[in-house]
Design an enzyme around this catalytic site. Structure first.
Site, PDB file in Angstrom:
ATOM      1  N   LYS A   1       0.838  -1.210   0.000  1.00 20.13           N
ATOM      2  CA  LYS A   1       0.000   0.000   0.000  1.00 20.13           C
ATOM      3  C   LYS A   1       0.868   1.254   0.000  1.00 20.13           C
ATOM      4  O   LYS A   1       0.643   2.182  -0.770  1.00 20.13           O
ATOM      5  CB  LYS A   1      -0.909   0.007   1.237  1.00 20.13           C
ATOM      6  CG  LYS A   1      -1.587   1.339   1.494  1.00 20.13           C
ATOM      7  CD  LYS A   1      -2.466   1.317   2.727  1.00 20.13           C
ATOM      8  CE  LYS A   1      -1.779   1.637   4.021  1.00 20.13           C
ATOM      9  NZ  LYS A   1      -1.497   3.065   4.261  1.00 20.13           N
ATOM     10  N   ASN A   2       1.855   1.281   0.888  1.00 17.21           N
ATOM     11  CA  ASN A   2       2.629   2.510   1.058  1.00 17.21           C
ATOM     12  C   ASN A   2       3.614   2.777  -0.079  1.00 17.21           C
ATOM     13  O   ASN A   2       4.171   3.863  -0.172  1.00 17.21           O
ATOM     14  CB  ASN A   2       3.373   2.491   2.400  1.00 17.21           C
ATOM     15  CG  ASN A   2       2.424   2.690   3.561  1.00 17.21           C
ATOM     16  OD1 ASN A   2       1.239   2.974   3.368  1.00 17.21           O
ATOM     17  ND2 ASN A   2       2.939   2.529   4.775  1.00 17.21           N
TER      18      ASN A   2
ATOM     19  N   CYS B   1      -5.886  12.674  12.860  1.00 18.54           N
ATOM     20  CA  CYS B   1      -5.685  11.242  12.702  1.00 18.54           C
ATOM     21  C   CYS B   1      -5.559  10.606  14.070  1.00 18.54           C
ATOM     22  O   CYS B   1      -5.018  11.205  14.990  1.00 18.54           O
ATOM     23  CB  CYS B   1      -4.416  11.028  11.902  1.00 18.54           C
ATOM     24  SG  CYS B   1      -3.952   9.331  11.744  1.00 18.54           S
TER      25      CYS B   1
ATOM     26  N   ARG C   1       0.057  14.484  13.166  1.00 14.36           N
ATOM     27  CA  ARG C   1       0.589  14.311  11.804  1.00 14.36           C
ATOM     28  C   ARG C   1       0.620  15.609  11.000  1.00 14.36           C
ATOM     29  O   ARG C   1      -0.139  15.793  10.036  1.00 14.36           O
ATOM     30  CB  ARG C   1      -0.165  13.199  11.074  1.00 14.36           C
ATOM     31  CG  ARG C   1      -0.014  11.884  11.819  1.00 14.36           C
ATOM     32  CD  ARG C   1      -0.605  10.719  11.096  1.00 14.36           C
ATOM     33  NE  ARG C   1       0.249  10.183  10.067  1.00 14.36           N
ATOM     34  CZ  ARG C   1      -0.007   9.043   9.431  1.00 14.36           C
ATOM     35  NH1 ARG C   1      -1.063   8.360   9.714  1.00 14.36           N
ATOM     36  NH2 ARG C   1       0.811   8.613   8.497  1.00 14.36           N
TER      37      ARG C   1
ATOM     38  N   ASP D   1       4.654   0.619  12.025  1.00 13.04           N
ATOM     39  CA  ASP D   1       3.449  -0.016  11.476  1.00 13.04           C
ATOM     40  C   ASP D   1       3.295  -1.477  11.913  1.00 13.04           C
ATOM     41  O   ASP D   1       2.302  -2.118  11.566  1.00 13.04           O
ATOM     42  CB  ASP D   1       3.444   0.071   9.939  1.00 13.04           C
ATOM     43  CG  ASP D   1       3.066   1.466   9.457  1.00 13.04           C
ATOM     44  OD1 ASP D   1       2.688   2.304  10.287  1.00 13.04           O
ATOM     45  OD2 ASP D   1       3.153   1.713   8.231  1.00 13.04           O
TER      46      ASP D   1
ATOM     47  N   ARG E   1      -8.446  -0.564   4.516  1.00 10.58           N
ATOM     48  CA  ARG E   1      -7.495   0.424   4.011  1.00 10.58           C
ATOM     49  C   ARG E   1      -6.148  -0.214   3.694  1.00 10.58           C
ATOM     50  O   ARG E   1      -5.399   0.316   2.869  1.00 10.58           O
ATOM     51  CB  ARG E   1      -7.270   1.530   5.054  1.00 10.58           C
ATOM     52  CG  ARG E   1      -8.462   2.386   5.342  1.00 10.58           C
ATOM     53  CD  ARG E   1      -8.069   3.562   6.194  1.00 10.58           C
ATOM     54  NE  ARG E   1      -6.744   4.033   5.783  1.00 10.58           N
ATOM     55  CZ  ARG E   1      -5.778   4.386   6.616  1.00 10.58           C
ATOM     56  NH1 ARG E   1      -5.971   4.371   7.904  1.00 10.58           N
ATOM     57  NH2 ARG E   1      -4.615   4.781   6.157  1.00 10.58           N
TER      58      ARG E   1
HETATM   59  C1  UD1 Z   1       4.305   6.834   6.334  1.00  9.76           C
HETATM   60  C2  UD1 Z   1       3.434   5.625   6.155  1.00  9.76           C
HETATM   61  C3  UD1 Z   1       2.862   5.179   7.498  1.00  9.76           C
HETATM   62  C4  UD1 Z   1       3.992   4.966   8.498  1.00  9.76           C
HETATM   63  C5  UD1 Z   1       4.897   6.187   8.570  1.00  9.76           C
HETATM   64  C6  UD1 Z   1       6.137   5.951   9.429  1.00  9.76           C
HETATM   65  C7  UD1 Z   1       2.557   5.957   3.929  1.00  9.76           C
HETATM   66  C8  UD1 Z   1       1.376   6.240   3.075  1.00  9.76           C
HETATM   67  N1  UD1 Z   1       2.343   5.958   5.245  1.00  9.76           N
HETATM   68  O1  UD1 Z   1       3.467   7.874   6.840  1.00  9.76           O
HETATM   69  O2  UD1 Z   1       2.150   3.958   7.303  1.00  9.76           O
HETATM   70  O3  UD1 Z   1       3.443   4.728   9.782  1.00  9.76           O
HETATM   71  O4  UD1 Z   1       5.353   6.540   7.255  1.00  9.76           O
HETATM   72  O5  UD1 Z   1       6.852   4.859   8.962  1.00  9.76           O
HETATM   73  O6  UD1 Z   1       3.636   5.685   3.452  1.00  9.76           O
HETATM   74  N2  UD1 Z   1       6.054  14.689  10.447  1.00  9.76           N
HETATM   75  C9  UD1 Z   1       6.151  16.034  10.695  1.00  9.76           C
HETATM   76  N3  UD1 Z   1       5.909  16.912   9.657  1.00  9.76           N
HETATM   77  C10 UD1 Z   1       5.597  16.468   8.406  1.00  9.76           C
HETATM   78  C11 UD1 Z   1       5.507  15.079   8.155  1.00  9.76           C
HETATM   79  C12 UD1 Z   1       5.743  14.209   9.208  1.00  9.76           C
HETATM   80  O7  UD1 Z   1       6.433  16.458  11.815  1.00  9.76           O
HETATM   81  O8  UD1 Z   1       5.399  17.316   7.508  1.00  9.76           O
HETATM   82  C13 UD1 Z   1       6.293  13.731  11.557  1.00  9.76           C
HETATM   83  C14 UD1 Z   1       5.078  12.830  11.842  1.00  9.76           C
HETATM   84  O9  UD1 Z   1       4.134  13.476  12.676  1.00  9.76           O
HETATM   85  C15 UD1 Z   1       5.757  11.648  12.509  1.00  9.76           C
HETATM   86  C16 UD1 Z   1       7.112  11.565  11.788  1.00  9.76           C
HETATM   87  O10 UD1 Z   1       7.311  12.839  11.167  1.00  9.76           O
HETATM   88  O11 UD1 Z   1       5.967  11.910  13.881  1.00  9.76           O
HETATM   89  C17 UD1 Z   1       7.209  10.497  10.742  1.00  9.76           C
HETATM   90  O12 UD1 Z   1       6.089  10.575   9.889  1.00  9.76           O
HETATM   91  P1  UD1 Z   1       6.202  10.244   8.336  1.00  9.76           P
HETATM   92  O13 UD1 Z   1       7.398   9.369   8.119  1.00  9.76           O
HETATM   93  O14 UD1 Z   1       6.098  11.477   7.561  1.00  9.76           O
HETATM   94  O15 UD1 Z   1       4.886   9.394   8.120  1.00  9.76           O
HETATM   95  P2  UD1 Z   1       3.986   9.380   6.821  1.00  9.76           P
HETATM   96  O16 UD1 Z   1       4.810   9.596   5.609  1.00  9.76           O
HETATM   97  O17 UD1 Z   1       2.789  10.232   7.047  1.00  9.76           O
END
Ligand code: UD1
Length: 425
Positions: free
Chosen positions: A30-31, A123, A128, A313, A405
């Site tokens: 999925k990711n 969320c 997030r 995850d 999902r």
């Molecule tokens: C992706 C995965 C999700 C997984 C996560 C961490 C997808 C679609 N989803 O989510 O399943 O749990 O990686 O492995 O690939 N953060 C910020 N600012 C931002 C973006 C992120 O502070 O603009 C923080 C988040 O709140 C979190 C950390 O960075 O604490 C890591 O999140 P991130 O790696 O970005 O997760 P996703 O890409 O949303």
């Protein structure tokens, strides 16, 4: 158009205590699929993806792209994309249902010269934020501002130009945004403190096949030299390591013997090392992993980390296993602030867990008991399914639209392994 991808009416019933046995093939990730699909905004003449899992999230991404003007032909596990976006504003009704919708921001901006994307909502697993995605757009020279719940981005007169993006925090999605936005920008981009997840490598590999100039994928420094255009490409999505890990726990928690096929074991190296410490037998041959066990799991402490560390995850699923371990396990969640939503429900089944901020202390019990429980998010739902598979008696799991999902044909796959599982209205 407003399609709601949540179905509140169905429940899953599991009679636990049956050892799982047999083979389970793993679906596409999925990711990896979600960011790859957004490349259809950039690759305009001939783009195909295979091994796409049929999930609520991939269907939603398909509808989001379609709503922007991309035509999509979905046949079995293959997606054929045609055309290009005709508008620059993404649908609020669709974006609000999936955090990963933010991934369209960069590709839409590059393709249309402007993009208006609603802020994805809150969320269950934490606030997030999306500040790092915005940081990417600004570092590459775009104008970006917030307006009435939308992120509005546009190109300056000289378009996007390469730059240095030094992330203050490792983020999977923001690293993907940076790669997708930089591949067609003028000049060189350096991404520092990049995430190293296999799904990012898959995205980069697809782009390289389409003519992008990217090096350093899988390391924490990625270098990109902008190219003028991307050419047609057909790409096979990698297999879902989180689904594979979930089935490995399903085998372990039921003292089963399951062969998991179509998996890249290297993507789960840390996770399998941990399962071995739990006393599970893990046999790896090619793209297959056999996970078997005949005894109660041994406790082993973990901390979730960015790849190649233990994946957040799989934290909830691992907690279900440790709920039955012979002793105490400490589980630290370092990625998301609020990812212990499964704990209260797992405790209804008899698990003994105490939480202190980012740390859960799990005191293993001999047996879990079948109960009525409610799933709060995707991986939390799987934690409850796993607990129910091991528990004595029958469990009723509500809120299962979360499972749709991220787990393709879950009920069928578990039934084929011998589980007594039904999905009913
Ligand atoms: C992706 C995965 C999700 C997984 C996560 C961490 C997808 C679609 N989803 O989510 O399943 O749990 O990686 O492995 O690939 N953060 C910020 N600012 C931002 C973006 C992120 O502070 O603009 C923080 C988040 O709140 C979190 C950390 O960075 O604490 C890591 O999140 P991130 O790696 O970005 O997760 P996703 O890409 O949303």
């Amino acid at each position: 158009m407003s399609v709601i991808y949540e179905n509140n009416e169905e429940k899953i019933y599991i009679r636990g205590g049956i050892q799982l046995k047999g083979n389970v093939p793993i679906s596409g990730a999925k990711n990896a699929a979600l960011p790859l699909m957004t490349l259809s905004l950039l690759i305009k003449n001939g783009f195909e993806l295979t091994n796409i899992p049929d999930l609520a999230d991939t269907r939603l991404m398909s509808d989001l792209l379609n709503d922007l003007g991309v035509s999509i032909n979905w046949k079995n596990d293959k997606l054929i994309f045609k055309g290009s976006p005709v508008k620059d504003e993404a649908s609020y009704d669709l974006v609000r249902q999936m955090r990963a919708s933010i991934l369209i921001l960069g590709p839409l901006l590059v393709s249309k010269g402007s993009a208006k994307v609603p802020l994805p909502g809150g969320c269950a697993i934490g606030s997030r934020p999306i500040d790092l995605h915005i940081m990417v757009m600004k570092a590459l020279g775009a104008n970006v501002y917030y307006d009435s719940g939308f992120i509005v981005a546009s190109l300056k007169s000289d378009g996007l130009r390469g730059g240095i993006i030094d992330f203050p925090k490792v983020s999977v999605g923001a690293t993907e945004s940076a790669i997708m936005t930089a591949v067609l920008a003028k000049g060189k981009t350096k991404i520092l403190n990049a995430a190293r997840e296999p799904e990012i490598v898959d995205l980069g590999n697809c782009l390289i096949k389409a003519g992008a100039n990217i090096s350093g994928l899988g390391s924490n420094t990625i270098n990109i030299e902008g190219v003028k255009e991307l050419s047609s490409v057909s790409h096979q999505v990698i297999s879902d390591r989180i689904e594979a890990g979930s089935f490995a726990i399903a085998s372990s928690i039921t003292k089963g013997d399951v062969e998991i096929s179509k998996v890249n074991p290297m993507d789960l190296k840390k996770f399998f090392d941990v399962l071995r410490m739990n006393g599970m037998d893990i046999e790896i041959y090619g793209n297959n992993v056999r996970v078997s066990s005949s005894k109660r799991p041994l406790p082993y402490d973990i901390s979730t980390e960015a790849h190649p560390g233990f994946p957040t995850d799989l934290q909830a699923q691992y907690m279900a296993l440790m709920a039955l371990a012979e002793g105490e396990t400490i589980i630290k969640e370092n990625i998301f602030e609020n990812r212990f939503m499964h704990v209260a429900e797992l405790m209804r089944m008899g698990a003994k867990v105490t939480i202190n901020k980012h740390k859960a202390v799990v005191n293993g019990v001999k047996n879990l008991k079948g109960s009525k429980v409610m799933a709060s998010d995707l991986r939390a739902s799987m934690c409850l399914i796993l607990g129910a598979l091991a528990a004595s008696g029958t469990s009723e799991i509500d809120g299962i639209y979360h499972l749709d999902r991220g787990y393709e044909k879950l009920v069928d796959k578990l039934s084929n392994l011998g589980a007594d599982i039904k999905r009913l209205k």
